[in-house]
Write a protein that holds these residues in place. Structure first.
Motif, short mmCIF file in Angstrom:
data_model
loop_
_atom_site.label_atom_id
_atom_site.label_comp_id
_atom_site.label_asym_id
_atom_site.label_seq_id
_atom_site.Cartn_x
_atom_site.Cartn_y
_atom_site.Cartn_z
N GLY A 8 43.61 -6.39 47.66
CA GLY A 8 43.11 -6.80 48.96
C GLY A 8 42.99 -5.69 50.00
O GLY A 8 43.35 -5.88 51.15
N TYR A 23 34.54 -6.61 45.92
CA TYR A 23 33.52 -7.44 46.52
C TYR A 23 33.03 -6.87 47.84
O TYR A 23 33.72 -6.11 48.50
N ARG A 32 39.64 -6.29 45.45
CA ARG A 32 40.39 -7.55 45.45
C ARG A 32 41.62 -7.48 44.55
O ARG A 32 42.70 -7.87 44.96
N SER A 33 41.44 -7.03 43.28
CA SER A 33 42.56 -7.02 42.35
C SER A 33 42.30 -6.09 41.19
O SER A 33 41.16 -5.72 40.90
#
Length: 124
Positions: free
Chosen positions: A10, A96, A114-115
């Motif tokens: 994040g 993203y 994100r991960s």
């Protein structure tokens, strides 16, 4: 290759393209990204998807007929473009692009990591 989240990150990242996207707000997967000062070159795109769902106050400020069309095609400042990628060295990540502007001075949106992912069945 099927993947599953290994851990959530994040964090905002910088991306680079060999050829800039024709439409800034509807980008393709970047060719590389920089996270915490380290550069990662994208070796291949594992999957991609778009999400034009309206969140928070944006979900309440549009007539239902227009909201339905916007959920399929997007509207200004709403939408995310997700990419699951494998980078050089074999690590996998989900990143993203969020089209939402930060403020009136930054209307382009931002990229996020994100991960980190792992292949299903692979142990870390």
């Amino acid at each position: 290759m099927e993947t599953q989240p290994l851990h959530f990150i994040g964090e905002e990242i910088e991306v680079t393209f060999k050829r800039p996207p024709a439409l800034e707000k509807s980008p393709e997967c970047p060719d590389a990204f920089t996270w915490r000062g380290e550069a990662y070159e994208v070796r291949r795109v594992l999957s991609e998807k778009q999400d034009f769902s309206r969140r928070g106050r944006m979900a309440r400020n549009m007539a239902p007929a227009h909201a339905q069309r916007a959920s399929l095609h997007g509207s200004w400042g709403v939408g995310r473009f997700f990419f699951r990628v494998e980078v050089e060295g074999g690590r996998c990540f989900e990143l993203y692009y969020d089209r939402a502007p930060e403020d009136s001075g930054d209307r382009k949106g931002n990229w996020f990591l994100r991960s980190e992912l792992q292949a299903v069945g692979e142990q870390k």
